[in-house]
Enzyme design. Structure first.
Site, PDB file in Angstrom:
ATOM      1  N   ASP A  29       0.880  -1.357  -0.184  1.00 63.71           N
ATOM      2  CA  ASP A  29      -0.114   0.419  -0.038  1.00 63.71           C
ATOM      3  C   ASP A  29       1.109   1.410   0.048  1.00 63.71           C
ATOM      4  O   ASP A  29       1.698   1.401   0.904  1.00 63.71           O
ATOM      5  CB  ASP A  29      -0.541  -0.076   0.949  1.00 63.71           C
ATOM      6  CG  ASP A  29      -1.853   0.995   1.346  1.00 63.71           C
ATOM      7  OD1 ASP A  29      -1.753   2.103   0.163  1.00 63.71           O
ATOM      8  OD2 ASP A  29      -2.279   0.983   2.315  1.00 63.71           O
ATOM      9  N   GLU A  79      29.621   7.307   4.877  1.00 61.05           N
ATOM     10  CA  GLU A  79      30.027   5.773   4.879  1.00 61.05           C
ATOM     11  C   GLU A  79      29.984   5.248   3.534  1.00 61.05           C
ATOM     12  O   GLU A  79      30.376   4.129   3.899  1.00 61.05           O
ATOM     13  CB  GLU A  79      29.277   5.457   5.480  1.00 61.05           C
ATOM     14  CG  GLU A  79      27.600   5.047   4.915  1.00 61.05           C
ATOM     15  CD  GLU A  79      27.509   3.493   4.340  1.00 61.05           C
ATOM     16  OE1 GLU A  79      27.289   3.548   2.942  1.00 61.05           O
ATOM     17  OE2 GLU A  79      26.953   2.506   4.539  1.00 61.05           O
ATOM     18  N   CYS A 111      26.260   7.661  10.245  1.00 59.84           N
ATOM     19  CA  CYS A 111      24.964   9.062   9.671  1.00 59.84           C
ATOM     20  C   CYS A 111      25.261  10.280  10.616  1.00 59.84           C
ATOM     21  O   CYS A 111      24.747  10.879  10.510  1.00 59.84           O
ATOM     22  CB  CYS A 111      23.501   8.818   9.805  1.00 59.84           C
ATOM     23  SG  CYS A 111      23.367   7.593   9.064  1.00 59.84           S
ATOM     24  N   THR A 152      13.442   3.323   1.468  1.00 57.57           N
ATOM     25  CA  THR A 152      13.973   4.183   2.869  1.00 57.57           C
ATOM     26  C   THR A 152      15.636   5.384   1.941  1.00 57.57           C
ATOM     27  O   THR A 152      16.298   5.761   2.090  1.00 57.57           O
ATOM     28  CB  THR A 152      14.328   4.603   4.286  1.00 57.57           C
ATOM     29  OG1 THR A 152      15.372   2.947   3.808  1.00 57.57           O
ATOM     30  CG2 THR A 152      12.786   3.695   4.985  1.00 57.57           C
ATOM     31  N   SER A 201      17.277  -0.620  15.250  1.00 59.64           N
ATOM     32  CA  SER A 201      17.632   0.920  14.967  1.00 59.64           C
ATOM     33  C   SER A 201      16.674   1.704  15.236  1.00 59.64           C
ATOM     34  O   SER A 201      17.859   2.600  15.903  1.00 59.64           O
ATOM     35  CB  SER A 201      18.351   0.680  13.555  1.00 59.64           C
ATOM     36  OG  SER A 201      17.203   1.151  12.369  1.00 59.64           O
ATOM     37  N   HIS A 233      18.144  13.996  12.988  1.00 59.06           N
ATOM     38  CA  HIS A 233      18.620  12.662  12.050  1.00 59.06           C
ATOM     39  C   HIS A 233      17.608  12.526  10.935  1.00 59.06           C
ATOM     40  O   HIS A 233      16.512  11.575  12.224  1.00 59.06           O
ATOM     41  CB  HIS A 233      19.472  11.884  12.252  1.00 59.06           C
ATOM     42  CG  HIS A 233      19.964  10.264  11.385  1.00 59.06           C
ATOM     43  ND1 HIS A 233      20.668  10.760  10.213  1.00 59.06           N
ATOM     44  CD2 HIS A 233      19.288   9.261  11.447  1.00 59.06           C
ATOM     45  CE1 HIS A 233      20.255   9.344   9.304  1.00 59.06           C
ATOM     46  NE2 HIS A 233      20.104   8.547  10.378  1.00 59.06           N
ATOM     47  N   ASN A 277      16.366   8.707   3.003  1.00 63.99           N
ATOM     48  CA  ASN A 277      18.032   9.333   3.410  1.00 63.99           C
ATOM     49  C   ASN A 277      18.947   9.972   2.614  1.00 63.99           C
ATOM     50  O   ASN A 277      19.242   8.808   1.584  1.00 63.99           O
ATOM     51  CB  ASN A 277      17.967   7.763   4.221  1.00 63.99           C
ATOM     52  CG  ASN A 277      19.118   7.582   5.020  1.00 63.99           C
ATOM     53  OD1 ASN A 277      19.660   8.529   6.088  1.00 63.99           O
ATOM     54  ND2 ASN A 277      19.046   6.644   6.053  1.00 63.99           N
ATOM     55  N   SER A 310      24.543   4.831  13.206  1.00 67.29           N
ATOM     56  CA  SER A 310      24.089   3.897  13.728  1.00 67.29           C
ATOM     57  C   SER A 310      25.685   3.482  13.701  1.00 67.29           C
ATOM     58  O   SER A 310      26.711   3.940  14.083  1.00 67.29           O
ATOM     59  CB  SER A 310      23.586   2.316  12.671  1.00 67.29           C
ATOM     60  OG  SER A 310      22.195   2.907  12.824  1.00 67.29           O
TER      61      SER A 310
HETATM   62  N1  CAA Z   1      -0.879   3.004   5.646  1.00 68.90           N
HETATM   63  C1  CAA Z   1      -0.506   3.691   6.355  1.00 68.90           C
HETATM   64  N2  CAA Z   1       0.516   3.785   7.839  1.00 68.90           N
HETATM   65  C2  CAA Z   1       1.114   1.717   7.400  1.00 68.90           C
HETATM   66  C3  CAA Z   1      -0.039   1.463   6.608  1.00 68.90           C
HETATM   67  C4  CAA Z   1      -0.929   1.613   5.692  1.00 68.90           C
HETATM   68  N3  CAA Z   1      -1.236   1.076   4.214  1.00 68.90           N
HETATM   69  N4  CAA Z   1       0.617   0.468   6.526  1.00 68.90           N
HETATM   70  C5  CAA Z   1       1.826   0.106   7.162  1.00 68.90           C
HETATM   71  N5  CAA Z   1       1.866   1.201   7.908  1.00 68.90           N
HETATM   72  C6  CAA Z   1       2.596   2.020   8.925  1.00 68.90           C
HETATM   73  C7  CAA Z   1       3.002   1.038  10.134  1.00 68.90           C
HETATM   74  O1  CAA Z   1       2.165   1.584  10.766  1.00 68.90           O
HETATM   75  C8  CAA Z   1       4.327   1.492  11.007  1.00 68.90           C
HETATM   76  O2  CAA Z   1       4.111   2.560  11.626  1.00 68.90           O
HETATM   77  P1  CAA Z   1       4.776   2.744  12.754  1.00 68.90           P
HETATM   78  O3  CAA Z   1       6.307   2.190  13.360  1.00 68.90           O
HETATM   79  O4  CAA Z   1       3.863   3.943  13.241  1.00 68.90           O
HETATM   80  O5  CAA Z   1       3.705   1.925  13.729  1.00 68.90           O
HETATM   81  C9  CAA Z   1       5.175   2.439   9.628  1.00 68.90           C
HETATM   82  O6  CAA Z   1       3.841   2.105   8.409  1.00 68.90           O
HETATM   83  C10 CAA Z   1       6.354   1.444   9.347  1.00 68.90           C
HETATM   84  O7  CAA Z   1       5.700  -0.027   9.050  1.00 68.90           O
HETATM   85  P2  CAA Z   1       6.442  -0.936   9.368  1.00 68.90           P
HETATM   86  O8  CAA Z   1       7.332  -0.997  10.455  1.00 68.90           O
HETATM   87  O9  CAA Z   1       5.876  -1.815   8.852  1.00 68.90           O
HETATM   88  O10 CAA Z   1       7.736  -1.247   8.684  1.00 68.90           O
HETATM   89  P3  CAA Z   1       8.949  -2.252   7.932  1.00 68.90           P
HETATM   90  O11 CAA Z   1       9.395  -2.791   9.010  1.00 68.90           O
HETATM   91  O12 CAA Z   1       8.637  -2.721   6.485  1.00 68.90           O
HETATM   92  O13 CAA Z   1      10.381  -1.416   8.141  1.00 68.90           O
HETATM   93  C11 CAA Z   1      11.539   0.196   8.861  1.00 68.90           C
HETATM   94  C12 CAA Z   1      10.341  -0.003   8.196  1.00 68.90           C
HETATM   95  C13 CAA Z   1      11.882  -1.356   9.555  1.00 68.90           C
HETATM   96  C14 CAA Z   1      11.954   0.964   9.184  1.00 68.90           C
HETATM   97  C15 CAA Z   1      12.541   0.038   7.946  1.00 68.90           C
HETATM   98  O14 CAA Z   1      11.862   0.482   6.575  1.00 68.90           O
HETATM   99  C16 CAA Z   1      14.162  -0.086   7.743  1.00 68.90           C
HETATM  100  O15 CAA Z   1      14.719  -1.355   7.854  1.00 68.90           O
HETATM  101  N6  CAA Z   1      14.622   0.816   6.985  1.00 68.90           N
HETATM  102  C17 CAA Z   1      15.844   1.449   7.632  1.00 68.90           C
HETATM  103  C18 CAA Z   1      16.306   1.008   8.698  1.00 68.90           C
HETATM  104  C19 CAA Z   1      16.481   2.790   9.671  1.00 68.90           C
HETATM  105  O16 CAA Z   1      15.630   3.479   8.734  1.00 68.90           O
HETATM  106  N7  CAA Z   1      16.618   2.622  10.685  1.00 68.90           N
HETATM  107  C20 CAA Z   1      16.367   4.077  11.183  1.00 68.90           C
HETATM  108  C21 CAA Z   1      17.416   4.167  12.819  1.00 68.90           C
HETATM  109  S1  CAA Z   1      18.781   3.314  11.826  1.00 68.90           S
HETATM  110  C22 CAA Z   1      19.434   5.373  11.891  1.00 68.90           C
HETATM  111  O17 CAA Z   1      18.863   5.993  12.200  1.00 68.90           O
HETATM  112  C23 CAA Z   1      20.619   5.037  10.814  1.00 68.90           C
HETATM  113  C24 CAA Z   1      20.298   5.242   9.430  1.00 68.90           C
HETATM  114  O18 CAA Z   1      20.129   6.469   9.289  1.00 68.90           O
HETATM  115  C25 CAA Z   1      19.721   3.964   8.780  1.00 68.90           C
END
Ligand code: CAA
Length: 390
Positions: A29, A79, A111, A152, A201, A233, A277, A310
């Site tokens: 979605d 990085e 980062c 991302t 993370s 960040h 990002n 990270s």
């Molecule tokens: N409509 C609206 N919202 C929806 C939806 C829909 N149809 N379906 C899902 N969502 C929402 C979920 O509820 C969730 O929100 P909440 O966290 O508020 O509950 C959000 O969308 C994301 O959904 P998921 O948690 O299911 O997503 P995911 O598990 O597939 O992936 C993630 C999320 C783990 C962050 C992933 O994008 C990821 O691994 N990203 C890379 C790591 C990252 O960015 N980490 C951040 C901290 S580390 C850091 O800062 C260093 C860096 O730069 C990497």
């Protein structure tokens, strides 16, 4: 003595993939990306763009507004470096024609690296008040195709001139910081895509925010009410909103209504929503977005910055916006750059993603795509050759 950011400029790729396109191909979605993560588009670097070209293109406009001979320090946080030994800063130093009397070094801590550069540069200009430092953060964020991190992804660079006469932001001396050895996101030398424990993370990001905030508050005696705006960040923009709410919770004050949240944080998210990002650059891309786009005059207002890398390193600090700041921004350049990008089809995105950089030591010329002021011309005998883009 004041110290801080004198000029700031942001650069990203001329190509993007709309996340609605990605959502369709992945059977997701589109609202998950748009609302759940807070992202709309991701910047995709063509084969002749890397962190060196992004960084040099970001820094070039700054040199037109300063005496480049005064720059005796160049710190480049990334990085996504192009060499295990030679600093990407050295390529940038050459492309910009900086003085030979200049320390040029690459810094790494995911980062957080550009913030390390910024803090080191602030201390250095205090010791050398007539000199300037150039601090650059540039990265290409890559995750495996089809992985949760994929939407991302992004790329970009921010270049900042640091001086004792900052025209944009005078930084405060009090900062809270936190180091901890964790495996939340990393990229072994043999991989071109990051590995990440995504949910973990975000938890580490938020817990180190609280620790850094507590230190900052204790050292400065300031509270949330002293901060007109907050930049964070930005691995994805929704996390910044959660971060602000987390500080409110820590302070035991009611969660802000949506319009207040947008006023305090929203303007800093506009560019990142369009690029994805940019790792080391992302906090400063947010700062650029805030200064360029906030409808209120921020002169004299204090804004906070939270940096997270990270691995992990976190830092919470602040600065005061200077009175003439609007006259020294590159707002039109940023808005035109984002508006004039070329949209990719999913197939074009995947072809670029799968492009293999030549590593056989042969002579390779890289086809010209749209880039900023500099491009990677080719590679011969394992040496990268850059040129001015026409
Ligand atoms: N409509 C609206 N919202 C929806 C939806 C829909 N149809 N379906 C899902 N969502 C929402 C979920 O509820 C969730 O929100 P909440 O966290 O508020 O509950 C959000 O969308 C994301 O959904 P998921 O948690 O299911 O997503 P995911 O598990 O597939 O992936 C993630 C999320 C783990 C962050 C992933 O994008 C990821 O691994 N990203 C890379 C790591 C990252 O960015 N980490 C951040 C901290 S580390 C850091 O800062 C260093 C860096 O730069 C990497």
């Amino acid at each position: 003595m004041k110290v801080g950011i004198d000029l700031i400029n942001f650069q990203t790729s001329q190509y993007f993939l709309d996340l609605a396109t990605l959502a369709q191909v992945r059977g997701t979605d589109a609202d998950k990306y748009r609302t759940g993560l807070g992202q709309e588009r991701m910047a995709v670097p063509p084969p002749d763009e890397d962190v060196v070209t992004l960084a040099a293109s970001a820094a070039l406009p700054l040199l037109e507004k300063t005496t480049s001979a005064d720059i005796e320090l160049l710190l480049f946080g990334t990085e996504s470096g192009v060499d295990q030994s030679k600093a990407a800063a050295m390529f940038v130093h050459g492309l910009l024609g900086l003085s030979k009397r200049c320390r040029a070094v690459e810094i790494k801590e995911a980062c957080y690296a550009a913030t390390a550069g910024l803090q080191l540069a602030l201390a250095w200009v205090q010791q050398h008040p007539t000199k300037k430092a150039l601090v650059i953060g540039a990265d290409i964020a890559r995750y495996d195709l089809g992985s949760p991190g994929e939407p991302t992804q992004g790329c970009g660079a921010v270049a900042m001139l640091i001086s004792t006469e900052p025209r944009l932001l005078a930084l405060d001396p009090e900062t809270g910081f936190h180091a901890e050895n964790v495996m939340d996101f990393w990229r072994p030398n043999y991989r071109t895509e990051a590995l990440v424990d995504g949910k973990y993370s975000t938890l580490v990001y938020l817990s180190t925010l609280v620790d850094s905030w507590r230190q900052y508050k204790a050292l400065s005696g300031r509270g949330l009410g002293d901060l007109a705006r907050s930049c964070f960040h930005l691995p994805f923009t929704r996390l910044a909103e959660k971060a602000f709410v987390r500080i409110c919770r820590e302070e035991k004050i009611p969660e802000p209504a949506q319009d207040e949240l947008q006023r305090r944080v929203g303007t800093s998210l506009l560019y990142n929503r369009q690029t994805g990002n940019t790792y080391a650059a992302s906090l400063y891309e947010g700062l650029t977005s805030l200064l360029d786009n906030d409808p209120e005059d921020l002169s004299g207002k204090r804004i906070s910055l939270f940096s997270y890398g990270s691995g992990c390193m976190a830092e919470f600090f602040s600065g005061v916006v200077q009175s003439s700041y609007r006259a020294h921004l590159f707002t039109a350049h940023h808005q035109q750059m984002l508006a004039n990008r070329t949209e990719l089809t999913y197939r074009q995105y995947e072809d670029i993603f799968r492009y293999q950089f030549p590593d056989d030591g042969g002579d390779h010329v890289i086809a010209p795509y749209r880039t900023g002021a500099f491009r990677l011309q080719g590679v011969r005998k394992h040496i990268r050759y850059y040129e001015r883009a026409t």
